[in-house]
Design an enzyme around this catalytic site. Structure first.
Site, PDB file in Angstrom:
ATOM      1  N   ASP A   1       0.810  -1.218   0.000  1.00 56.01           N
ATOM      2  CA  ASP A   1       0.000   0.000   0.000  1.00 56.01           C
ATOM      3  C   ASP A   1       0.850   1.278   0.000  1.00 56.01           C
ATOM      4  OD1 ASP A   1      -2.706   1.206   0.454  1.00 56.01           O
ATOM      5  OD2 ASP A   1      -1.722   1.955   2.267  1.00 56.01           O
TER       6      ASP A   1
ATOM      7  N   GLU B   1       1.651  -0.285  -4.913  1.00 52.74           N
ATOM      8  CA  GLU B   1       0.793   0.852  -5.195  1.00 52.74           C
ATOM      9  C   GLU B   1       1.674   2.092  -5.083  1.00 52.74           C
ATOM     10  OE1 GLU B   1      -3.104   3.386  -3.878  1.00 52.74           O
ATOM     11  OE2 GLU B   1      -1.665   2.693  -2.412  1.00 52.74           O
TER      12      GLU B   1
END
Ligand code: TEU
Length: 482
Positions: free
Chosen positions: A184, A246
């Site tokens: 993330d 990401e």
């Protein structure tokens, strides 16, 4: 590697299937529907964060990296999910959140040295969801750094103990059979060690962001030059497990991350699907780069149907699913779900809820089979037919999705090239096929000479049988003649 041409299906666990009647999806619900994911032809399932969380940011504020959120189930439920997935030939990818923890994580009190502190806000950095990046800790009166919500305190990855703890947590999941991680918000993993101010913005950001992105260039508050050293340690800890980053940067700036990661998301493509010229640029950049993954939708941004526009959604789906490299499909993309508004008190609670609506399994069941009681989130706008209603309809988005995924086998791994084509259209040649879509309202000529009868898949069944024409708001995949 298994992921190189894989379709990876993203499950937002809260919204997939509720099995215990609390209106919130859970792990046994995911297990129950893994056959749906396998039947699409996907090779892996990525689970949105499953860890214990106070839910300031629905699981992205983690209070324990090595356990399961009780609302979702238990570690045993996860083991059962992994076992069933592997039986079906599906890999399991966890969403891992390395940049921050919940301020309710025990570390926040027991190991303040794991975080970044200052006596007063140390600079002008802005948090992604608004306000200063410095949050006041009432207990100590000091300020801690947070790149997202104030409930998400940033970890200090320059502390070797943080690296040890976090890589240890990843190994914990690998030992339980997990096949990879989606990492993330990686561009926030490390920031300028001197905490220098971000300078005023000199140009519009290439990717949409919050208001602060128009005011400041985030050159010091993200993407630090030594960030790669942390990624090297992560890679060393996980062996050849899949690592998807990401990285919220234009694809060219995300390339250095690929020294340690396998895949980064192509966000330029995500925001370009409504504009054929931008989409062509994004696809060309992606083909040049390699090592990037195409994204149909995810839980943070407007759905593909909304970004591409209803008339073009099918054609764009066909195009993206026919490109080389991994493709990320968000639950409901295969049904053609667009953004929805929320009912009653849920309205506007979270700016990203409209993209996170519960899955639609069977229109003959209450709440389309998602839950026996009121779901945690109820869409107020019309939604497309559910899985059971689309499954056997050859004209449905579900059939198109399944067929386009099956076709990927035939197209192989060739990178391919973008053909020159009429304005408003896009065409890619690869694997002995041409994939052509027409995002304009008028018929357009075929970009390559194709014999009739060569069409193997149409985005609008019945409309595009003539391969010398790309139908308006449609498209096809056809065999190259000769
Ligand atoms: O997203 C990161 C993210 O939201 C940013 O890259 C953002 O899009 C950008 O700063 C524009 O403002 C991940 C998760 O996908 C998201 O759901 C979480 O809320 C976030 O991290 C924090 O963990």
């Amino acid at each position: 590697m298994w992921w190189e041409q894989a379709v990876i299906y993203q499950v937002y666990v809260r919204s997939f299937q509720d099995t215990d009647g609390d209106g919130v999806g859970d792990l046994p619900g995911v297990t129950a529907h893994l056959d749906h994911i396998a039947s699409l032809g996907a090779k892996a399932v990525w689970l949105s964060p499953i860890y214990p969380s106070p839910n300031a940011d629905f699981g992205y504020d983690v209070s324990d990296f090595t356990d399961v959120e009780p609302v979702f189930g238990t570690l045993a439920d996860l083991d059962a999910l992994v076992a069933r997935a592997h039986q079906l030939g599906l890999k399991v990818v966890l969403d891992f959140v390395p940049c921050h923890t919940s301020t309710e994580h025990a570390w926040f009190r027991e190991h303040p040295e794991y975080y970044v502190w200052a006596d007063a806000p140390a600079n002008n950095w802005r948090a992604a969801f608004g306000g200063s990046s410095w949050g006041r800790d009432e207990q100590s009166g000091r300020y801690y750094l947070h790149s997202f919500f104030p409930e998400q305190a940033d970890l200090n990855w320059r502390n070797p103990e943080v690296r040890e703890q976090m890589t240890g947590a990843m190994r914990f999941w690998l030992d339980r059979g997990i096949d990879g991680f989606r990492l993330d918000a990686l561009d926030r993993l490390m920031k300028d060690p001197d905490l220098r101010d971000d300078p005023p913005a000199t140009h519009r950001p290439e990717l949409p962001g919050d208001a602060a992105d128009l005011e400041l260039d985030h050159i010091h508050s993200r993407n630090a030059p030594d960030l790669g050293s942390a990624l090297i340690e992560i890679r060393a800890a996980v062996g050849d497990a899949l690592l998807v980053g990401e990285v919220y940067l234009p694809i060219a700036e995300a390339v250095p991350y690929l020294e340690s990661l396998d895949v980064v998301f192509n966000f330029e493509e995500l925001f370009a699907v409504g504009d054929p010229d931008r989409l062509r640029d994004a696809i060309e950049a992606g083909l040049r780069t390699g090592g990037q993954g195409w994204v149909l939708s995810n839980h943070d941004f407007s759905r593909l149907v909304t970004r591409a526009g209803v008339p073009n959604a099918r054609a764009v789906t066909l195009l993206l699913l026919s490109l080389p490299g991994p493709v990320f499909l968000f639950q409901g993309d295969e049904l053609g779900i667009g953004d929805t508004r929320m009912k009653g008190p849920e309205q506007d609670r979270n700016h990203r809820d409209p993209f996170r609506t519960p899955m639609l399994w069977d229109d003959n069941e209450p709440h389309a089979g998602f839950s026996t009681r009121d779901p945690w989130l109820t869409p107020s706008d019309p939604v497309p037919p559910a899985v059971a209603q689309q499954r056997d309809d050859p004209a449905s988005v579900l059939s198109l999705t399944r067929n386009a995924i099956a076709l990927r086998e035939r197209l192989g791994a060739e990178q391919g090239r973008v053909l020159s084509s009429a304005p408003g259209t896009l065409a890619v040649e690869r694997g002995g096929h041409v994939i052509a879509v027409n995002l304009s309202g008028s018929p357009a000529p075929s970009p390559a000479p194709l014999a009739s009868g060569q069409i193997v898949l149409e985005a609008r069944p019945g409309d595009g049988a003539d391969p010398s024409v790309i139908p308006p708001h449609g498209g096809w995949v056809a065999k190259l003649s000769g």
